[in-house]
Scaffold this motif. Structure first.
Motif, PDB file in Angstrom:
ATOM      1  N   UNK A 265     -14.297 -28.316  29.218  1.00 16.91           N
ATOM      2  CA  UNK A 265     -14.346 -29.313  30.294  1.00 16.91           C
ATOM      3  C   UNK A 265     -14.900 -28.673  31.552  1.00 16.91           C
ATOM      4  N   UNK A 266     -15.500 -29.515  32.399  1.00 13.53           N
ATOM      5  CA  UNK A 266     -15.980 -29.071  33.708  1.00 13.53           C
ATOM      6  C   UNK A 266     -15.370 -29.997  34.749  1.00 13.53           C
ATOM      7  N   UNK A 267     -14.692 -29.414  35.730  1.00 11.97           N
ATOM      8  CA  UNK A 267     -14.024 -30.188  36.779  1.00 11.97           C
ATOM      9  C   UNK A 267     -14.850 -30.123  38.059  1.00 11.97           C
ATOM     10  N   UNK A 268     -15.465 -31.260  38.418  1.00 13.06           N
ATOM     11  CA  UNK A 268     -16.262 -31.352  39.639  1.00 13.06           C
ATOM     12  C   UNK A 268     -15.413 -31.926  40.769  1.00 13.06           C
ATOM     13  N   UNK A 269     -15.545 -31.335  41.967  1.00 11.00           N
ATOM     14  CA  UNK A 269     -14.744 -31.813  43.095  1.00 11.00           C
ATOM     15  C   UNK A 269     -15.586 -32.315  44.278  1.00 11.00           C
ATOM     16  N   UNK A 270     -16.915 -32.347  44.123  1.00 13.25           N
ATOM     17  CA  UNK A 270     -17.758 -32.924  45.175  1.00 13.25           C
ATOM     18  C   UNK A 270     -19.134 -33.254  44.627  1.00 13.25           C
ATOM     19  N   UNK A 271     -19.806 -34.177  45.297  1.00 15.10           N
ATOM     20  CA  UNK A 271     -21.152 -34.562  44.895  1.00 15.10           C
ATOM     21  C   UNK A 271     -22.152 -33.419  44.931  1.00 15.10           C
TER      22      UNK A 271
END
Length: 274
Positions: free
Chosen positions: A193-199
């Motif tokens: 999984x990859x957790x993105x926290x901003x655009x």
């Protein structure tokens, strides 16, 4: 704590609170991989000062505010310039449009109420709610965070608005080596999984993947096993624009909630397969 991430390799792309997120992943049995896809974010003093001078000398008809942190930064600079009262007067006279609950909270602190508010925390939601208003010939001040918003700017200009932008923060690109490592791990399915926290994290990674001729491979990896997770709707919208559909988006837009929701998603998926 439930071991919903047992043995799962989770890439964390945000530089902020990466240690706290990594610790939570470990507590849930996972293997955190800190892979910053976003460089330093710093306050752009000159941009704010120039924007404030222009805003007060030529007040807008509409103030479009997109982040609470950005609005706070603008007011802090106005305090430093001894023009906070004038800024408050300008915003009180203008029609206000706001995206996101944090922006609305920042306005509420200053006894300001938006006339237009998004219906789902996204730019698309803001545009939907803005649609009934006549913007032809109107002066619109658009406060962003650290990146431009071409879709919103284009829409405003298509309505006939004259748009000026204030970006309180500036994003510095991440290290190329970090992007290379993350991209390879995604396309080779070496992360779960990859957790993105901003655009910006999404955009920097997608731009690098395109430069390497691997954008389609990356998009396919996210469709076929690697779980794309987003901290909230705005980031999920940025992912969608880059051809990545977030499978995990917590109701509460917080980094801890993102990891917990990711664990729940994986546990539910495994339960469905058993």
């Amino acid at each position: 704590m439930a071991q919903h991430l047992a043995g799962k390799r989770v890439a964390l792309t945000g530089p902020r609170k990466s240690k706290e997120m990594a610790l939570l992943v470990e507590k849930m049995g996972g293997i955190p991989l800190v892979r910053p896809a976003q460089g330093t974010v710093f306050l752009d003093d000159r941009n704010i000062r120039d924007g404030l001078v222009s805003l007060i000398s030529d007040p807008p008809d509409w103030a479009v505010l997109t982040t609470g942190m950005g609005l706070d930064a603008i007011f802090e600079m106005a305090e430093d310039m001894d023009i906070a009262g004038q800024l408050l007067d300008v915003l009180a006279e203008a029609s206000i449009a706001a995206r996101g609950y944090k922006t609305v909270n920042a306005l509420r602190k200053r006894k300001l109420t938006p006339l237009v508010r998004d219906d789902d925390g996204s730019t698309d939601g803001l545009i939907r709610e803005f649609a009934p208003h006549d913007l032809a010939g109107k002066k619109v001040m658009l406060q962003l965070h650290g990146e431009t918003a071409p879709k919103l700017v284009n829409w405003l200009e298509e309505q006939g608005a004259h748009v000026s932008q204030v970006l309180p923060y500036r994003h510095v690109p991440p290290e190329e080596g970090e992007l290379e490592l993350l991209l390879n791990e995604i396309v080779q399915h070496e992360v779960d999984a990859v957790a993105f926290t901003s655009g910006p994290q999404v955009r920097f990674l997608a731009a690098y993947a395109a430069l390497q001729g691997k954008l389609e491979q990356m998009q396919q990896a996210f469709r076929e096993g690697v779980i794309p997770a987003s901290v909230g709707k705005v980031t999920a919208n940025a992912m969608r624009e880059e051809g990545i559909e977030a499978l995990v988006v917590p109701e509460e837009e917080k980094m801890g909630a993102l990891i917990v929701e990711l664990g729940r998603y994986i546990a539910a998926t495994h339960a469905g397969k058993s």
